[in-house]
Write a protein that holds these residues in place. Structure first.
Motif, mmCIF file in Angstrom:
data_model
loop_
_atom_site.group_PDB
_atom_site.id
_atom_site.type_symbol
_atom_site.label_atom_id
_atom_site.label_comp_id
_atom_site.label_asym_id
_atom_site.label_seq_id
_atom_site.Cartn_x
_atom_site.Cartn_y
_atom_site.Cartn_z
ATOM 1 N N MET A 1 8.928 4.586 -17.464
ATOM 2 C CA MET A 1 9.600 3.383 -17.968
ATOM 3 C C MET A 1 11.109 3.585 -18.028
ATOM 4 N N ALA A 2 11.551 4.747 -18.524
ATOM 5 C CA ALA A 2 12.982 5.016 -18.653
ATOM 6 C C ALA A 2 13.670 5.042 -17.289
ATOM 7 N N LEU A 3 13.038 5.672 -16.310
ATOM 8 C CA LEU A 3 13.625 5.730 -14.969
ATOM 9 C C LEU A 3 13.648 4.348 -14.321
ATOM 10 N N THR A 4 12.575 3.588 -14.515
ATOM 11 C CA THR A 4 12.522 2.228 -13.976
ATOM 12 C C THR A 4 13.652 1.381 -14.550
ATOM 13 N N PHE A 5 13.858 1.478 -15.860
ATOM 14 C CA PHE A 5 14.917 0.697 -16.492
ATOM 15 C C PHE A 5 16.295 1.257 -16.154
ATOM 16 N N ARG B 1 12.079 -20.214 -7.699
ATOM 17 C CA ARG B 1 12.878 -20.743 -8.803
ATOM 18 C C ARG B 1 13.766 -19.662 -9.398
ATOM 19 N N VAL B 2 13.470 -18.408 -9.045
ATOM 20 C CA VAL B 2 14.261 -17.281 -9.538
ATOM 21 C C VAL B 2 14.109 -16.137 -8.544
ATOM 22 N N MET B 3 15.143 -15.307 -8.438
ATOM 23 C CA MET B 3 15.102 -14.139 -7.567
ATOM 24 C C MET B 3 15.225 -12.877 -8.423
ATOM 25 N N MET B 4 14.638 -11.786 -7.949
ATOM 26 C CA MET B 4 14.641 -10.570 -8.759
ATOM 27 C C MET B 4 15.989 -9.874 -8.765
ATOM 28 N N GLY B 5 16.802 -10.049 -7.721
ATOM 29 C CA GLY B 5 18.084 -9.377 -7.637
ATOM 30 C C GLY B 5 17.919 -7.873 -7.539
ATOM 31 N N ASP B 6 19.025 -7.154 -7.491
ATOM 32 C CA ASP B 6 18.961 -5.696 -7.480
ATOM 33 C C ASP B 6 18.408 -5.169 -8.804
ATOM 34 N N THR B 7 18.555 -5.964 -9.861
ATOM 35 C CA THR B 7 17.954 -5.605 -11.154
ATOM 36 C C THR B 7 16.468 -5.337 -10.976
ATOM 37 N N GLY B 8 15.813 -6.226 -10.249
ATOM 38 C CA GLY B 8 14.384 -6.085 -10.027
ATOM 39 C C GLY B 8 14.025 -5.131 -8.917
ATOM 40 N N SER B 9 14.721 -5.227 -7.774
ATOM 41 C CA SER B 9 14.314 -4.424 -6.609
ATOM 42 C C SER B 9 14.551 -2.936 -6.820
ATOM 43 N N LEU B 10 15.670 -2.566 -7.457
ATOM 44 C CA LEU B 10 15.899 -1.140 -7.723
ATOM 45 C C LEU B 10 14.940 -0.622 -8.789
ATOM 46 N N GLY B 11 14.681 -1.436 -9.809
ATOM 47 C CA GLY B 11 13.712 -1.043 -10.829
ATOM 48 C C GLY B 11 12.319 -0.899 -10.236
ATOM 49 N N LEU B 12 11.959 -1.828 -9.364
ATOM 50 C CA LEU B 12 10.653 -1.794 -8.716
ATOM 51 C C LEU B 12 10.526 -0.563 -7.817
ATOM 52 N N GLY B 13 11.586 -0.257 -7.079
ATOM 53 C CA GLY B 13 11.569 0.928 -6.230
ATOM 54 C C GLY B 13 11.400 2.197 -7.038
#
Length: 333
Positions: free
Chosen positions: A79-83, A235-247
Motif C-alpha cells: 500500500m505504501a509503495l502504491t501510494f 467521465r474521469v481519467m486516472m492520470g499519472d496519479t492512477g497509472s503510476l500507482g497501478l504500476g
C-alpha cells in the motif's frame, strides 16, 4: 470465516467503496478544474481535453482501506509503495493542470522519484524472510538464487512495470481493464498459494501471502467500480496519479510473491506497450520510417479504425488468456 469468503467480501466492499466515492471525487475534480490536457499529437482525443483527471484516487481508496484492515508487512508495504508512486504521479498531474501544459515533472525528476521508491521496495524484498534473494522458477524449477543481485533486479522490475502501465493508459478504460485482468490472475494465484501454505502449516507465510491476495482483490474491486465511470466515453481519467500507482501495485504483486519471471506473461499487454514504443523510436531513428501508424500500439489500432471499446476488449481478453497461462506455469510441478 474462510479465506475465500473473506476475499469475496473484500472485493464486494472495494467495489462498493469505489462506486460510492467516484461521483464525489469527479464533482470535486470538476470544481477544482482538474481537467486533462491531451497531448497535441493525439488529435483524435482533442475532444477529451478538460475531462477530470487524477481519478486514480477513486480506486486507490479501497486499497488503503483494506490494506489497513489486513495490517501485515506485505499489505502495508504494498500500500505504501502504491501510494508513493501515486503521489509522484499526482505531482506530475498537478503541474500539468496548474500550468495547462502536456508535460509535468521533468524526466529526471520523475526517474529520481521512481528510483528512490524502487530502492525502498528492493531493500524490503532483500530483508524480508518471506522474499529474500531467491526467484520462483516456473514449471516446477524451484528457486533461483540471486544474492545481492536481487536489489538492482527489483529496481528494474518497478521502473519497467510502472512506466509500462503508464504507457498503456492511453484510451478510455484501457489501463483499467488490462490491470483488472492481471489482478484477477494474481488474486487466484495467491489464494491457491495461501491454501498450500496453510495446508503445510506455514502460518506466517500464509498470513503474508493471504494479505497480498487481499491487496490484489482490493485493487480489482476498486478498478471495477472506477471503470463504470472510466469506460468510453470516460467521465474521469486516472492520470499519472492512477497509472503510476497501478504500476507499482502490479510490481508489488510480482516481487512480493517472487514471481517476477512470470510478470511478462500476466502483464503481456503492458510489455507490448513498451516494446511497441521502443520499436517505433528505434526504427524511426535508424530508417526514418515508422513501424506503426502511432505508438504505443493501442493508438495504431485506433488509427486503423478500431473503437476504444474494441481495443479494451482485445487487451482484456489477451490478459485473461495470459493470466490463465501464468497460473499454469506457476502451479505446474
Amino acid at each position: 470465516m474462510s479465506e475465500g469468503v473473506k476475499l469475496l467480501l473484500y472485493f464486494a466492499g472495494a467495489t462498493a467503496t469505489s462506486l460510492a466515492f467516484a461521483p464525489l471525487a469527479i464533482a470535486v475534480l470538476r470544481k477544482l478544474k482538474a481537467g486533462q490536457t491531451v497531448l497535441g499529437y493525439v488529435t483524435q482525443h482533442e475532444h477529451k481535453s478538460g475531462t477530470p483527471t487524477m481519478g486514480g484516487i477513486i480506486f486507490l481508496l479501497p486499497v488503503l482501506v483494506f490494506s489497513l484492515v489486513e495490517m501485515t508487512a506485505f499489505s502495508l508495504v504494498a500500500m505504501a509503495l502504491t501510494f508513493g508512486y501515486a503521489v509522484l504521479g499526482f505531482l506530475d498531474d498537478f503541474i500539468k493542470i496548474r500550468f495547462a501544459r502536456n508535460l509535468g515533472l521533468k524526466p529526471y525528476q520523475k526517474i529520481i522519484g521512481q528510483l528512490g521508491l524502487a530502492a525502498i521496495a528492493a531493500y524490503f524484498a532483500y530483508a524480508s524472510p518471506h522474499i529474500g534473494t531467491t526467484l520462483f522458477l516456473p514449471l516446477g524449477g524451484g528457486n533461483g538464487e540471486m544474492s545481492w543481485g536481487i536489489i538492482p533486479f527489483v529496481i528494474l522490475v518497478f521502473i519497467a512495470t510502472t512506466n509500462s502501465v503508464n504507457l498503456t493508459d492511453g484510451l478510455d478504460g484501457l489501463a483499467g481493464f488490462t490491470s483488472l485482468g492481471a489482478f484477477l490472475c494474481y488474486s487466484l494465484l495467491f489464494y491457491l498459494t495461501y491454501a498450500d501454505a496453510a495446508a503445510r502449516g506455514d502460518v506466517a507465510y500464509a498470513e503474508q501471502i493471504g494479505s497480498l491476495a487481499a491487496f490484489c482483490v482490493a485493487v480489482m474491486g476498486g478498478l471495477a467500480g472506477y471503470l463504470v465511470f472510466n469506460s468510453n466515453p470516460a467521465r474521469v481519467m486516472m492520470g499519472d496519479t492512477g497509472s503510476l500507482g497501478l504500476g507499482a501495485a502490479v510490481a508489488c504483486a510480482a516481487v512480493f510473491s517472487r514471481t517476477e519471471l512470470l510478470l511478462p506473461v500476466v502483464g503481456i499487454m503492458f510489455v507490448w506497450s513498451s516494446i511497441s514504443v521502443i520499436m517505433q523510436v528505434s526504427v524511426f531513428k535508424l530508417t526514418s520510417k515508422r513501424v506503426f501508424l502511432m505508438s504505443p500500439f493501442h493508438h495504431h489500432l485506433e488509427m486503423k479504425g478500431w473503437s476504444e471499446a474494441r481495443v479494451c476488449t482485445l487487451y482484456l481478453v489477451l490478459t485473461l488468456v495470459a493470466g490463465a497461462l501464468t497460473i499454469v506455469l506457476a502451479r505446474a510441478v
